[in-house]
Design an enzyme around this catalytic site. Structure first.
Site, mmCIF file in Angstrom:
data_model
loop_
_atom_site.group_PDB
_atom_site.id
_atom_site.type_symbol
_atom_site.label_atom_id
_atom_site.label_comp_id
_atom_site.label_asym_id
_atom_site.label_seq_id
_atom_site.Cartn_x
_atom_site.Cartn_y
_atom_site.Cartn_z
ATOM 1 N N ASP A 260 -11.595 2.757 3.864
ATOM 2 C CA ASP A 260 -12.022 1.358 3.773
ATOM 3 C C ASP A 260 -13.543 1.257 3.665
ATOM 4 O OD1 ASP A 260 -10.126 -0.608 3.579
ATOM 5 O OD2 ASP A 260 -9.730 -0.719 5.734
ATOM 6 N N LYS B 100 0.841 -1.203 0.000
ATOM 7 C CA LYS B 100 0.000 0.000 0.000
ATOM 8 C C LYS B 100 0.869 1.244 0.000
ATOM 9 C CE LYS B 100 -3.990 -1.910 2.395
ATOM 10 N NZ LYS B 100 -4.496 -2.342 3.693
ATOM 11 N N GLN C 86 -5.256 -1.533 9.650
ATOM 12 C CA GLN C 86 -5.173 -2.882 9.081
ATOM 13 C C GLN C 86 -5.839 -3.896 10.020
ATOM 14 O OE1 GLN C 86 -3.684 -3.600 5.976
ATOM 15 N NE2 GLN C 86 -4.529 -5.637 6.290
#
Ligand code: NDP
Length: 300
Positions: free
Chosen positions: A121, A54, A98
């Site tokens: 997200d 990422k 995460q």
């Protein structure tokens, strides 16, 4: 029939180059660039690889990358303090924590502490609500990537029968909502669905998000249907000489490719689109903060 392969890898490269151009335009017009922060708790090797990728892709498109790595035993309070700090940092437009988090941390509390505007997200309860009521939301990256590939392939999805197998909060449910917004007739199937093969055979668009290797068989697919395989499963390599596990999807690709009209492969289908959509969401978040229109990622 041999299905057309929907090349997610190639599509994600094109999307990233569109993102890079948008970031370059923002840099020129505003003198700043969007920033994406990732918080990783602990040292799960798979998560570390994902976070590294990422960060690399964030920098490659010209955005600023922020990385916070916390010890696995960090307190929930310290993590919430860091999220609060990032929420208030004007250089950061997207934040993701995460997952999975260690057991002593309440994941729902953490996700819902992220500013909804920076929740790239799309897991914050406000974004879930906005998406399900058809309002402007941050959309979870994996279903967003599937939608972009479907729109690119079909143009319009209006009136098509879509079956989504899987009802998770991160893939199945948001995917079904997105397809509904595109005017599909949507069925969500799950482990209690009766006669799943018959339900799947009704689908013009079949999305598999189950987490079971090669689960969906060729005989379950309507001839000519478009199949999006979200599954990522590691199995023993059928070639005993190769010790590395083989990656397969939730769809039996070899069977499906002779029935479907189009199909995403695993690897190289949905997977590469997920990080690209995370970058796209960060730029979208920047534009919303600055009062600019949302970028159109479907445009060729
Ligand atoms: P979950 O385990 O959260 O959900 C799986 C879903 O599949 C559940 O709704 C479950 O039903 C359903 N299911 C399980 N067994 C059956 C069955 N026998 N028949 C019908 N339905 C069944 O998984 P995720 O949604 O998180 O992920 C799904 C897959 O997608 C995984 O392989 C994952 O690795 C992959 N994935 C890939 C991503 C990418 O970037 N490409 C990103 C995220 C996930 P029920 O609710 O009834 O239990």
């Amino acid at each position: 029939m041999t299905a057309k392969i929907i090349d997610g890898k190639g599509f994600s490269q094109k999307l990233r180059s569109r993102i890079a151009s948008t970031v370059a335009e923002i840099r020129t017009s505003k003198g700043i660039v969007p920033g994406l922060a990732v918080i990783l708790v602990g040292q799960d090797p798979a998560s570390e690889v994902y976070v590294r990728n990422k960060a690399k892709q964030t920098s490659e498109v010209g955005m600023e990358s922020f990385k916070y790595i916390l010890d696995a035993d960090v307190s929930e309070e310290s993590l919430l303090d860091l999220i609060d700090e990032v929420n208030r940092n004007d250089s950061i437009h997207g934040l993701l924590v995460q997952l999975p988090l260690p057991d002593h941390i309440d994941s729902d509390l953490v996700i819902n502490s992220i500013s909804p505007q920076k929740d790239v997200d799309g897991f914050h309860i406000s974004n879930v609500g906005l998406l399900s009521t058809g309002q402007k939301a941050m959309v979870p990256c994996t279903p967003l990537g599937c939608k972009l590939m479907l729109l690119d392939y079909h143009g319009s999805l209006s009136g098509l029968n879509a079956v989504v197998v899987g009802r998770s909060n991160i893939v199945g449910k948001p995917m079904a909502n997105l397809l509904l917004q595109e005017n599909c007739t949507v069925t969500i199937a799950h482990s209690r669905t009766r006669d799943l093969p018959a339900v799947c055979r009704e689908a013009d668009i079949l999305v598999a998000a189950v987490g079971r290797p090669n689960f969906i068989k060729g005989s379950w697919i309507k001839p000519g249907a478009t199949v999006i395989d979200v599954g990522i499963n590691r199995i023993n390599n059928p070639d005993p000489a190769i010790s590395k596990p083989k990656l397969v999807g939730d769809v039996d690709f070899d069977e499906a490719k002779s029935v479907a009209g189009a199909i995403t492969p695993v690897p190289g289908g949905v997977g590469p689109m997920t990080i690209a959509c995370l970058l796209a969401n960060t730029v979208t978040s920047f534009c919303r903060t600055e009062g600019l229109p949302d970028p159109n990622w479907v445009e060729k």
